[in-house]
Design an enzyme around this catalytic site. Structure first.
Site, short mmCIF file in Angstrom:
data_model
loop_
_atom_site.label_atom_id
_atom_site.label_comp_id
_atom_site.label_asym_id
_atom_site.label_seq_id
_atom_site.Cartn_x
_atom_site.Cartn_y
_atom_site.Cartn_z
N TYR A 354 0.84 -1.20 0.00
CA TYR A 354 0.00 0.00 0.00
C TYR A 354 0.88 1.25 0.00
CZ TYR A 354 0.94 0.57 5.04
OH TYR A 354 1.54 0.75 6.27
N CYS A 355 0.30 2.35 -0.48
CA CYS A 355 0.96 3.66 -0.44
C CYS A 355 -0.14 4.71 -0.33
CB CYS A 355 1.84 3.88 -1.68
SG CYS A 355 0.94 3.82 -3.26
N THR A 356 0.19 5.98 -0.54
CA THR A 356 -0.77 7.06 -0.30
C THR A 356 -1.98 6.99 -1.21
OG1 THR A 356 1.05 8.50 0.38
CG2 THR A 356 -1.04 9.56 -0.15
#
Length: 516
Positions: A354-356
């Site tokens: 996951y990331c922003t």
């Protein structure tokens, strides 16, 4: 003095090809700006390089234009760059020429690279009678004004007003798709954002577009409508791809639109690791169930699943998923090296990334998949942004770091980080108080009151010396916190999962992240 060539002149790619038909654009050494090399080039090549550089210069200056209320009624222009306002073309040209030579050089390289791609494929496209969606819709002109919204029915103040934190809005989006002419898209995006009084940052490349812009809600609504109706993006973008948050034009110092090799800097050519081979996308609901299953396991260290945070350390420091592996890296361009150095950690594992907003996971997951060691690689579609919209009190705890002057968004009341000086729970970043240091620091009000406002002891000492005048320009960053941080950390094979509610302690870290 640099040329005052209008950025609209020469924007037609066919015109460039006709003028430069004999230029060997595959030899990128031709764009080296060193005087010794220029002396060796023949007159024809010099002329061609000069044209590309003028175009790059004009495009860069164009991105620095700022809208004014009077601009609707007259042709007055203002430019803003490096926190300075320029009222005439001569002064902005002088500033760009002296302060932004590197950017102009890279923009020139990008223009020549794109021309090289176009030249190498133009014959095959012609023989196959393949159609370009943009040319099909614009058979007679590449004029960007044809793809700007009609705002004649709106009062200019409607586009400018409502840009405060309560009424304005910030958009975050990306779209991976092949673009034949990134320079045209750059000029169009610049004109579009200026017309709508939007500020922010937009990266464009042959692989797509990545943007975050702020303005009034009317302006952001019109921007989304234009993007969704544009031929090159309408089949790849939907309204849900635009993440929204409270903010406005004030969240960014200016508008910056540019053409790059990558729309998010991973440091590896898109030709080697393509967005077309990413990990499996999971919706926020599906990702939530996977995390719930992972956290329910009695011994997560022995699990066949790794919950991987693809962001930088200063992002995960103030907010993260419970039980995640958060790499202690400063830039996303370090991520491939991090994977290489810790490859055994991922062997035979199911990886949940996951990331922003999702963009870093697209090629990050493609890189991890290409290593051939994981069982499966998944990524959170829409990133933390979309997850928190659906699960504000879910498994993500703390704040969401954003790359603008807000620094963070809050969806829950959890505080997972602490003051760098006293260890009290605190998660509100401020810039280091030392001039020319661009690192962020977590320092609580009590410590700020005692004068602890720098990111490390070295910077704190610099601040006490109060260097000013001519010496300040040579007063370079020498942060202990950066010097002692390993660029690529090696994880234990059984990684220690990140807690979500750390107890305050005396051994608080003194390192503050670099804002990039």
């Amino acid at each position: 003095m640099p040329s005052s060539t209008s950025p609209d002149q020469g924007d037609d790619l066919e015109t460039c090809i006709l003028r430069f038909s004999d230029l060997d654009l595959k030899d990128m050494s031709l764009i080296n700006p060193s005087s010794s090399l220029k002396a060796e080039l023949d007159g024809s090549t010099k002329k061609k390089y000069s044209f590309a550089k003028k175009k790059a210069f004009a495009l860069f200056v164009k991105t620095k234009e700022v809208p004014t209320k009077r601009s609707f009624e007259c042709k007055e222009k203002l430019w803003k760059c490096c926190q300075q306002l320029f009222t005439d073309q001569t002064s902005i040209h002088r500033h760009v020429a002296t302060q932004h030579a590197d950017e102009i050089y890279h923009q020139t390289a990008s223009i020549l690279k794109q021309l090289a791609v176009t030249l190498s494929t133009s014959k095959s496209l012609s023989s196959a009678d393949e159609k370009n969606p943009l040319k099909e819709c614009l058979p007679h002109s590449h004029d960007v004004s044809a793809w700007l919204p009609d705002i004649s029915c709106f009062n200019p103040d409607e586009l400018i007003s409502g840009q405060g934190s309560e009424e304005g809005e910030v958009l975050l989006y990306y779209c991976y798709r092949d673009l034949e002419d990134p320079q045209w898209i750059c000029a169009w995006q610049t004109a579009l954002c200026q017309q709508l009084h939007l500020t922010g940052k937009i990266r464009i490349a042959a692989e797509g577009i990545n943007g975050t812009v702020g303005g009034s809600k009317l302006a952001t609504r019109l921007y989304v409508e234009v993007m969704l109706s544009f031929p090159l993006f309408k089949d790849d973008l939907c309204k849900d791809d635009f993440k929204t948050s409270k903010g406005g034009a004030h969240c960014f110092p200016e508008l910056r639109v540019g053409v790059f090799e990558e729309i998010v800097p991973m440091g590896i050519s898109p030709k080697k690791i393509s967005y077309k081979k990413p990990g499996i996308h999971l919706s926020p609901g599906e990702f939530h169930k996977e995390v719930e299953k992972f956290l329910s396991q009695a011994n997560q260290e022995q699990s066949d699943t790794i919950l991987l945070d693809c962001r930088n350390f200063y992002e995960s420091k103030i907010g993260r998923f419970q039980g995640c592996l958060a790499p202690d890296i400063r830039k996303f361009s370090y991520f491939p090296s991090y994977v290489d150095k810790n490859l055994e950690l991922f062997r035979e594992k199911r990886v949940l990334m996951y990331c922003t907003g999702g963009i870093r996971c697209e090629r990050g997951s493609a890189y991890l998949k290409a290593k051939g060691v994981c069982k499966e690689v998944f990524q959170l579609k829409g990133g933390i942004h979309k997850y928190l919209e659906e699960f504000p009190d879910g498994f993500y705890k703390g704040k969401l770091f954003v790359f603008d002057e807000r620094y963070a968004l809050s969806y829950n009341s959890d505080v997972v980080s602490e003051c760098s000086y006293c260890g009290a729970r605190w998660d509100q970043y401020k810039l280091c108080s030392t001039p020319q240091c661009h690192q962020l620091v977590l320092t609580c009000p009590a410590c700020q009151g005692q004068g602890f406002t720098a990111c490390c002891v070295t910077c704190q000492d610099k601040g006490s010396r109060k260097v000013s005048g001519p010496m300040q320009d040579s007063f370079k960053e020498e942060c202990e916190c950066t010097a002692r941080r390993p660029r690529i950390p090696r994880e234990l094979l059984q990684h220690v999962r990140q807690p979500v509610s750390p107890e305050p302690g005396p051994d608080a870290e003194e390192d503050g992240p670099v804002l990039v």
